[in-house]
Structures are given as C-alpha cells and as structure tokens.
Design a protein around this motif. Structure first.
Motif, short mmCIF file in Angstrom:
data_model
loop_
_atom_site.label_atom_id
_atom_site.label_comp_id
_atom_site.label_asym_id
_atom_site.label_seq_id
_atom_site.Cartn_x
_atom_site.Cartn_y
_atom_site.Cartn_z
N TRP A 150 55.89 53.70 22.99
CA TRP A 150 55.74 52.59 23.93
C TRP A 150 57.09 51.90 24.16
CZ3 TRP A 150 56.62 47.33 22.99
CH2 TRP A 150 56.27 46.48 24.05
N GLY A 151 57.84 51.70 23.07
CA GLY A 151 59.16 51.07 23.20
C GLY A 151 60.11 51.90 24.04
N ILE A 152 60.07 53.23 23.87
CA ILE A 152 60.93 54.10 24.68
C ILE A 152 60.56 53.99 26.15
CG2 ILE A 152 61.47 56.52 25.16
CD1 ILE A 152 61.17 57.05 22.15
N ALA A 153 59.26 54.01 26.43
CA ALA A 153 58.82 53.93 27.84
C ALA A 153 59.19 52.58 28.45
CB ALA A 153 57.31 54.14 27.91
N TYR A 154 59.16 51.54 27.62
CA TYR A 154 59.43 50.19 28.13
C TYR A 154 60.93 49.96 28.35
CZ TYR A 154 58.88 45.15 28.59
OH TYR A 154 58.89 43.86 29.06
N ARG A 155 61.76 50.52 27.44
CA ARG A 155 63.20 50.23 27.49
C ARG A 155 64.01 51.24 28.28
NH1 ARG A 155 63.96 45.00 26.47
NH2 ARG A 155 62.84 44.34 24.60
N TRP A 156 63.58 52.51 28.30
CA TRP A 156 64.35 53.56 28.99
C TRP A 156 64.00 53.53 30.48
CZ3 TRP A 156 64.72 59.25 26.86
CH2 TRP A 156 65.85 59.85 27.43
N SER A 162 65.72 53.89 33.21
CA SER A 162 66.26 54.89 34.14
C SER A 162 65.39 56.15 34.20
CB SER A 162 67.67 55.27 33.70
OG SER A 162 67.66 55.83 32.39
N LEU A 163 64.64 56.41 33.15
CA LEU A 163 63.79 57.60 33.11
C LEU A 163 62.33 57.27 33.41
CD1 LEU A 163 63.73 60.70 32.40
CD2 LEU A 163 63.07 60.00 30.09
N THR A 164 61.86 56.18 32.83
CA THR A 164 60.43 55.86 32.91
C THR A 164 60.10 54.76 33.91
OG1 THR A 164 60.58 54.20 31.15
CG2 THR A 164 60.21 56.48 30.47
N GLY A 165 61.13 54.12 34.46
CA GLY A 165 60.88 53.01 35.36
C GLY A 165 60.64 51.69 34.64
N GLY A 166 60.71 51.71 33.31
CA GLY A 166 60.52 50.49 32.53
C GLY A 166 59.17 49.85 32.78
N ASP A 167 59.18 48.54 32.89
CA ASP A 167 57.92 47.81 33.08
C ASP A 167 57.29 48.12 34.43
OD1 ASP A 167 55.96 46.13 32.17
OD2 ASP A 167 56.85 44.36 33.08
N ASN A 168 58.10 48.58 35.40
CA ASN A 168 57.56 48.90 36.73
C ASN A 168 56.81 50.22 36.76
OD1 ASN A 168 58.68 46.57 37.95
ND2 ASN A 168 60.67 47.58 38.07
N GLY A 169 57.06 51.07 35.75
CA GLY A 169 56.34 52.34 35.68
C GLY A 169 56.81 53.36 36.69
N LEU A 170 56.10 54.49 36.70
CA LEU A 170 56.39 55.58 37.64
C LEU A 170 55.18 55.78 38.55
CD1 LEU A 170 57.98 58.44 35.47
CD2 LEU A 170 59.14 56.93 37.09
N GLY A 171 55.45 56.12 39.79
CA GLY A 171 54.36 56.36 40.72
C GLY A 171 54.76 57.38 41.76
N GLY A 172 53.84 57.62 42.66
CA GLY A 172 54.18 58.47 43.79
C GLY A 172 53.64 59.88 43.81
N HIS A 213 45.19 57.61 38.91
CA HIS A 213 45.86 56.35 39.23
C HIS A 213 47.08 56.55 40.13
CE1 HIS A 213 43.50 53.80 36.54
NE2 HIS A 213 43.53 54.78 35.66
N GLN A 214 47.67 57.77 40.10
CA GLN A 214 48.91 58.07 40.81
C GLN A 214 50.01 57.10 40.41
OE1 GLN A 214 46.59 58.18 44.67
NE2 GLN A 214 47.97 59.90 45.02
N PHE A 215 49.92 56.66 39.17
CA PHE A 215 50.86 55.68 38.63
C PHE A 215 50.68 55.65 37.13
CE2 PHE A 215 51.55 51.32 37.08
CZ PHE A 215 52.87 51.14 37.46
N VAL A 216 51.77 55.38 36.41
CA VAL A 216 51.66 55.19 34.96
C VAL A 216 52.70 54.15 34.54
CG1 VAL A 216 53.27 57.09 34.40
CG2 VAL A 216 51.61 56.33 32.70
N SER A 217 52.33 53.31 33.60
CA SER A 217 53.23 52.27 33.09
C SER A 217 53.16 52.31 31.56
CB SER A 217 52.78 50.91 33.61
OG SER A 217 51.59 50.50 32.96
N PRO A 218 54.03 51.55 30.87
CA PRO A 218 53.98 51.54 29.40
C PRO A 218 52.63 51.11 28.84
CG PRO A 218 56.05 50.62 30.16
CD PRO A 218 55.22 50.83 31.38
#
Length: 333
Positions: free
Chosen positions: A126-132, A134-144, A231-236
């Motif tokens: 969870w910390g990696i997804a939240y802090r990285w 440039s790769l995971t989109g941080g708190d904004n997540g990934l979508g599309g 969801h077509q989206f994922v967040s931490p």
C-alpha cells in the motif's frame, strides 16, 4: 454422487439458475452492477476462505493480490500498450508469483505471527502504491482501461459483464471445491486441526500450506483483474488494510470453512455498502449491529447457522410427534 453432498449440489444449481435469471428479473443496470460487485467480492472472499476456513491461516494482507493484479492489468493495457488478454495473463501470473513469495515469508510463523506478517506485507505494498506516484499515480490512482471484447461481445454492457464475472465465480467455486475434496485439501484441513500429528505421519505441512497460499493468491489475482475491468480505475485503497479486513468480515459473517459462506458474506457487505448506504447515512453503525447480531445468534456464520436452524426444525416435529402419542391408561389391578 455422495448422498450427503446431494443437497449442496441442488442448492448450488438453484443459486446458479437464480443468478443467470437475475438480469431478466432485475432490469435496472444499477442493481446488475451491484450484483457484479458481489460476484467479484465473492471470488476474493472464497480465495481467502481457503486460507482462513480450510487452512486455519488468518491473513490480513489478502487485498494485496486484488490490488496488485488490478494495478498490473490497468498499467499494462494503458501505459505499456499490451492487449487485454496479454495484460490479464501477465497480471495474474505476476500476482501468483507474489503469492509464492508472500507464502514463503508468512509461513515462517503461525497464528498471530502469520497474521502480523501478512498485515505488514500488505501495508508495504500500500505504501509503495501511495508513494510511487510516477508509476502508480499515487493517491490519484490509475485509470483508463477499456473492457475487452471477447468473441466480439461488448463487455461495456452491464449484463454482459455480469455474465462474464459469473463464469469466473462458477469456475472458482468448482475448482476450490475440487481442491478442498482432494488429497491436498484434506491434508490442509488435517494440518489445520492436528499439525503435529500430520508431521508425525510424514506430511510436509509447510508445503501443503504454501501450495494453498499460492492457489488462494491465484484466485485473488482473478478477482483483481475483474475489479480493474469493472471499475476501470484502481487506487491505493484497493491495497489498504480496510479492504483486507472487509474481506475477512465477509468470510466470518458467511461462515468459515464452507464453500458458499463467503458468497453470502460478500452479498451482505456489498449490499449494505451500496444499497443501504443510499438510504441510511450512518450505515456503518448498521453494519456493526448486523455483525454483532451474527456473532451473538450465529457465531459459526450465516450458512452454518441456517443449517443448524434447519436441523433443529426437522427434529422438533419428530419430538412433538413422540410426545403426542396416546398414553396407555393404567388399569387398577
């Protein structure tokens, strides 16, 4: 077929028939989407139940497989330029490898130690997804991502996607059932109840538990892939401790160590979250009350509790009939 398992098979067929007919009974896309969420949550809860119910290994990091598979599915299909099938296969394979690693680390301990290790591993991800960011989109997540079109079927249609997820639920139920009934599954339950005796009999308890960890991680990855396309989206949040705890509550509420208990628990939690919360602001309080009631009146879970009630109702008429038999009047001699 074993006569003891025949009622369960009949109930399973009736449940599948009801799910197949649901889109015709409920025409609203809103409720079909709710049912799709139930199916995805049920697959994740069934995979966790394999560890908790049949293996006696309580994990608080099971959301890791859901989140990692969802992140990989979206990243590979939207940023790496891979096709939907290749993205899904790579995401599932990579997440299963992660389950191998997590199982290797977590099974160094048992009981509370195992719980703490799985919790820590999940929080690291969870910390990696939240802090990285440039790769995971941080708190904004990934979508599309766009849902795939297998055989030309448009999965953007809610009914089509519901049936798509239902295929995976039926496969999960069947394969997990076969796994539990197999020699490996029986060994897992033996290791849960009598680990020392199993070792004395020559069983490699660690290997049995590790293989079960990997199998559970595989189905967690399937749930993550479906989660990404739904969801077509994922967040931490998908990797957070609350998601793991919520999945554990589904298993406990429905009934650990039963095949369909996690499905019932998933339906209960998802409906409370999505339907009841629309009418009751403090729906979390209601969720707490429901869980307290389950623990008080059906501590073994809803499915085993209903079985117990049904057995009690069957015995009651028989005892009533015995008491209603005419008493022979004793004649004075």
């Amino acid at each position: 077929m074993n006569p003891a398992s025949r009622p369960q098979a009949v109930l399973a067929l009736l449940a599948i028939a009801a799910l197949l007919a649901m889109p015709w009974l409920v025409t609203s896309d809103y409720y079909i989407n709710i049912a799709t969420q139930v199916v995805i949550a049920a697959i994740l809860a069934m995979s966790l139940n394999l560890l908790v119910g049949f293996g006696g290994m309580i994990s608080l990091g099971h959301a890791s497989y859901l989140g990692v598979a969802a992140y990989l599915t979206i990243y590979l299909s939207t940023h790496a330029g891979l096709g939907s099938l290749a993205s899904a296969l790579i995401a599932i394979a990579t997440t299963t490898l992660l389950a191998m690693l997590f199982g290797y680390l977590a099974l160094r301990a048992s009981g509370l130690g195992l719980l703490m290790i799985t919790l820590a591993l999940g929080q690291i991800l969870w910390g990696i997804a939240y802090r990285w960011a440039s790769l995971t989109g941080g708190d904004n997540g990934l979508g599309g991502p766009v849902r795939p079109r297998p055989f030309g079927i448009d999965l953007m249609n809610p009914t089509a996607f519901f049936y798509f997820t239902l295929i995976f639920l039926v496969l999960a139920a069947w394969l997990i059932s076969r796994f539990v009934q197999s020699g490996l599954g029986q060994s897992l339950q033996g290791a849960r109840d009598q680990p020392r005796r199993m070792r004395a009999l020559g069983y490699n308890v660690w290997m049995v538990q590790w293989l079960s960890f990997v199998f559970a991680g595989f189905w967690g990855a399937i749930a993550g892939m479906l989660y990404a396309y739904y969801h077509q989206f994922v967040s931490p949040q998908a990797l957070h401790l609350t998601t793991s705890a919520e999945t554990l509550l589904m298993v406990v509420a429905g009934g650990t160590g039963t095949l369909f208990g996690p499905v019932v628990g998933a339906a209960l939690v998802v409906i409370l979250k999505n339907v009841v919360s629309a009418y009751i602001t403090r729906w979390l309080m209601l969720l707490g009350v429901v869980f307290v009631a389950i623990v008080l009146f059906m501590p073994e879970g809803i499915v085993p509790g209903l079985r117990r009630l049904r057995a009690a109702m069957k015995m009651q008429p028989a005892s009533s009939a015995r008491s209603a038999l005419p008493v022979t009047e004793e004649r004075p001699t």
